[in-house]
Design a protein around this motif. Structure first.
Motif, short mmCIF file in Angstrom:
data_model
loop_
_atom_site.label_atom_id
_atom_site.label_comp_id
_atom_site.label_asym_id
_atom_site.label_seq_id
_atom_site.Cartn_x
_atom_site.Cartn_y
_atom_site.Cartn_z
N VAL A 1 0.86 -1.18 0.00
CA VAL A 1 0.00 0.00 0.00
C VAL A 1 0.90 1.23 0.00
O VAL A 1 2.11 1.14 0.23
N ASP A 2 0.32 2.39 -0.27
CA ASP A 2 1.11 3.62 -0.27
C ASP A 2 1.33 4.17 1.13
O ASP A 2 2.38 4.73 1.43
N MET A 3 0.34 3.98 1.99
CA MET A 3 0.46 4.49 3.36
C MET A 3 -0.47 3.71 4.28
O MET A 3 -1.48 3.17 3.84
N THR A 4 -0.08 3.64 5.53
CA THR A 4 -0.94 3.05 6.55
C THR A 4 -1.28 4.10 7.59
O THR A 4 -0.49 5.01 7.87
N VAL A 5 -2.47 3.97 8.14
CA VAL A 5 -2.89 4.78 9.28
C VAL A 5 -3.14 3.82 10.44
O VAL A 5 -3.69 2.74 10.25
N HIS A 6 -2.70 4.21 11.62
CA HIS A 6 -2.74 3.30 12.76
C HIS A 6 -3.20 4.08 13.99
O HIS A 6 -2.63 5.14 14.30
#
Length: 400
Positions: free
Chosen positions: A200-205
């Motif tokens: 993926v391009d980015m993760t949010v956590h």
């Protein structure tokens, strides 16, 4: 210079050495950061990996935590925010503009959908909904800029077709953002997954959950491997004045060492609970990605190859049970406490009416009200006993 007492309190004549070797890194609290000279002041750059110019940009404490979160998730760059939702909003505000199209799973985290609907009303972006189990329902136009992924999905815990969705997004040059709170960077590597080593391009956590682990902190993160994306996010982060306190960062940092142990314990407890719940006659359906009967199980098995899963399991009560019955069940629980969030030491329970939460029709879901169990660190047999006792409080439906 002979200083007056008041001045000496601020400009102390002696200063202890700043660095020693300790188990936990030093805590820095800072808004103002002192520059050594004017060269340091005028030669600084916000694009530097460690830009010490003001507290909102970062301190050794916050940068240390960010580096560790990036490493856990398999990324290279990390920005921290005051909550998971704040991190989500950072991504939306950074990459969406008037006329853009954004795609979201039907089982997306509810507050993210609310934020996007708000942007739709005020800023003219277009929100499209897809079925996370069917990549064919993701039909982007040339206006599409971003797709939100969630693994597993909110409340109903379907594991999406990550492979199909990411490949399709990349084919259309659409940014992919994964809400990785469930996996926590431990269930799978979002930047290198599947047989084709997709990313993926980015993760949010939501670091509020497993990284914090105490049920007493709020924090979020955005992680990427792409420096260009990181610089865009960093600038929006600075423009919006997003920052966290050093004390909060130090608290989360302190909990990271035990995160995998806690995650695995809660995952195993959830599996034990899942197997018991499937035997109870009050439930029409038990929802957990590791269950072969749950939707998305094959996708979970493909991506989470070590069999990891979070400490969440949901049940759908048989439709003959009304809301008042489910409320009585929840009120009768002793160890499970009513509350949002998860990942802490205390087990939680929450009830939902899916008819008010989903835009699409899902034939894989049974009719009835849903209860989500968020497993803490209690012994699973005690949690099973708690549910068993609460089920005894239910009035048995009349069978005609």
């Amino acid at each position: 210079m002979n200083k007056k007492p008041q001045t000496a309190l601020i400009h102390a004549p002696r200063k202890a050495p700043q660095y020693i070797s300790t188990v936990q890194p030093p805590l820095f609290r800072a808004s103002t950061i002192i520059f050594n000279n004017t060269d340091a002041l005028f030669n600084r750059s916000w694009g530097d990996d460690y830009d010490y110019s003001y507290g909102t940009h970062g301190t050794p404490t916050t940068f240390t935590l960010g580096d560790n979160i990036a490493q856990i998730e398999g990324g290279a760059y990390c920005l921290l925010a005051p909550s998971g939702l704040s991190a989500i909003n950072l991504v939306n505000c950074c990459f969406l503009a008037q006329g853009d199209e954004v795609w979201v799973a039907d089982n997306i985290y509810g507050p993210n959908m609310e934020h996007l609907r708000n942007l739709q009303a005020r800023c003219g972006i277009e929100v499209k909904v897809y079925n996370p189990l069917d990549a064919e329902t993701f039909q982007p136009t040339e206006k599409a800029k971003l797709i939100w992924l969630e693994a597993a999905g909110s409340v109903t815990l379907e594991f999406p077709d990550l492979t199909g969705l990411v490949k399709k997004a990349k084919a259309h040059s659409i940014l992919t953002a994964l809400d990785n709170t469930w996996g926590a960077g431990l269930a799978f590597n979002a930047f290198d997954f599947g047989a084709e080593h997709l990313s993926v391009d980015m993760t949010v956590h939501a670091l509020t959950k497993y990284p914090s682990g105490g049920g007493d902190m709020l924090m979020g993160s955005v992680v990427t491997r792409d420096k260009s994306l990181h610089r865009q996010l960093f600038r929006m982060h600075a423009i919006q004045g997003i920052s966290i306190s050093g004390d909060d960062a130090a608290q989360v940092q302190r909990s990271l060492a035990s995160m995998q142990l806690r995650y695995e314990h809660q995952s195993q407890s959830a599996l034990s609970l899942m197997n018991w719940l499937k035997q109870q006659p009050e439930f029409a359906q038990v929802l957990h990605p590791a269950d072969p009967e749950s939707a998305g199980h094959a996708y979970w098995k493909e991506v989470c190859r070590d069999g990891h899963s979070a400490g969440l399991v949901s049940v759908i009560f048989k439709p003959e049970y009304a809301m008042q019955d489910i409320r009585a069940f929840c009120d009768a629980l002793s160890l499970f406490k009513l509350g949002f969030s998860w990942g802490g030491p205390l087990s939680l329970v929450m009830l939902y009416d899916l008819k008010t939460m989903r835009a699409l029709q899902h034939t894989h879901l049974q009719q009835g009200l849903l209860v989500r169990f968020c497993i803490g660190l209690e012994h699973p047999q005690d949690l099973i006993q708690d549910i068993e006792n609460a089920l005894k409080q239910l009035k048995r439906p009349q069978i005609e």
